[in-house]
Design an enzyme around this catalytic site. Structure first.
Site: not given
Ligand SMILES: *Cc1c(COP(=O)(O)O)cnc(C)c1O
Length: 365
Positions: A204
């Protein structure tokens, strides 16, 4: 300091917090991502001292030198989670340890130091406790928390930084989509991909988002709300949206979602929905699904529902899919039964309105 030592956060209260009346007005209609609480959590890191100087302090601008490495080479990671108001006036987080673990994995991929999971969770608890009056209680409302880590060495060299700043900020947010869950229209990007094998797709990091914005702009021009990205190798298989994972629901009531494998962000909402769906007796497959098959199944009626999921918008039905070679509607264009049931089940757990069979709630106060 090692990962097992509880770290006390020094607390410096804001000398000029937002007045109660003004705060209540904001909480009544918070929008999304534009108003912030009075405080922030910070922790510093240097190679010499490790993690140190953990604080809750008044929220204020960061002073950064123009040569700070994150500004040039994007060595940055982040997380997103929410604190929910409980019926008894307390507050709970949803699976913060899962965010802490993912943050550590993102750090490894971006050659950054790993913040001990306990310290991540403590930082979020400390901030939510300090800014407890900022947690809204309206329908679909919560306090969104944004932990992030930036490289802050002043140096224009291409190598991992020797110093870092960890920070958590918070903003009250309302329902992502006002008035329940209308469906979204998504754009199939034939031009751009989000992540390639060996790249940073499962981390992330801000850089993934920077690279996705031009595709998002294309989607907007085409009258769509979001982009769905295909795999970078064959340009056939559905991966995910720019910031949400995706699920398909078939006529036999089974669900399918693209398998994790390095190029897809392992969403905590995705994982929670897989677990809850199986708990409800539904079949869930983690298997690749091609865009052409999706169109064929939507047209034949074998595919009944599709939805996107993530912390910010929870569960959002996909009503229509458009692209240079694709154009199809899904089901009746709104939220299908399975989508709605799963969404309700998850929200009830998050808000403390249902049993928590997996121990996902983490009470703050
Ligand atoms: C944060 C994110 C998600 C969703 O993740 P959660 O933990 O469910 O909030 C999905 N795809 C991407 C690219 C993300 O950055």
């Amino acid at each position: 300091m090692d990962g097992t030592t509880p770290q006390m956060f020094a607390i410096e209260k804001s000398p000029n917090p937002v007045a109660a009346e003004a705060r209540e007005a904001i909480l009544a209609n918070p929008g999304f991502g534009r108003v912030f609480t009075d405080h922030m959590a910070t922790i510093r890191y240097t190679d010499e001292r490790g993690w140190h100087d953990a604080k809750i302090e008044p929220r204020r601008p960061l002073a950064v030198d123009p040569a700070t490495t994150v500004l040039h080479y994007a060595q940055e990671i982040f997380e997103g989670l929410k604190a929910y108001r409980l019926p008894d006036g307390g507050a709970t987080l949803f699976r913060p340890l899962a965010n802490a673990r993912r943050f550590r994995k993102s750090a490894i991929r971006l050659a950054m130091p790993e913040l001990p999971e306990e310290l991540f969770v403590q930082s979020v608890h400390a901030l939510v406790s300090t800014d407890r009056d900022w947690i809204p209680s309206g329908d679909g409302a919560s306090l969104y928390l944004r932990p992030f880590l930036i490289a802050d060495e002043v140096f224009l060299g291409v190598k991992p930084s020797h110093s870092y700043l960890y920070c958590v900020i918070a903003c009250p947010v309302g329902a992502y989509f006002k008035g329940g869950a209308p469906s979204v229209t998504i754009w199939v990007s034939d031009t751009y991909t989000r992540a390639a094998p060996g790249g940073t797709g499962e981390a992330k990091c801000g850089g993934n988002y920077a690279a996705s914005l031009v595709a998002q702009a294309e989607a907007s021009r085409e009258g769509c709300d979001q982009v769905v990205f295909l795999d970078a190798v064959e340009r056939r298989y559905i991966e995910e949206l720019g910031g949400m994972n995706v699920f398909f629901v078939f006529e036999d009531g089974s669900l399918q979602t693209p398998p994790l494998g390095g190029t897809i962000l392992p969403g905590i909402t995705r994982d929670s929905l897989i677990t809850r769906a199986r708990g409800m007796g539904l079949t869930v497959r983690e298997e690749a699904y091609s865009i052409d098959q999706w169109q064929e199944d939507a047209r034949s009626g074998r595919l009944r529902e599709a939805f996107a999921c993530g912390t910010a918008a929870v569960v959002t039905p996909i009503g229509h899919v458009k692209g240079k070679r694709h154009n199809f509607a899904i089901g009746n264009g709104g939220a299908g039964d399975v989508t709605q049931r799963l969404k309700d089940a998850l929200i009830q757990i998050q808000l403390g309105l249902a049993d928590d069979p997996n121990g996902w709630r983490d009470r703050v106060f």
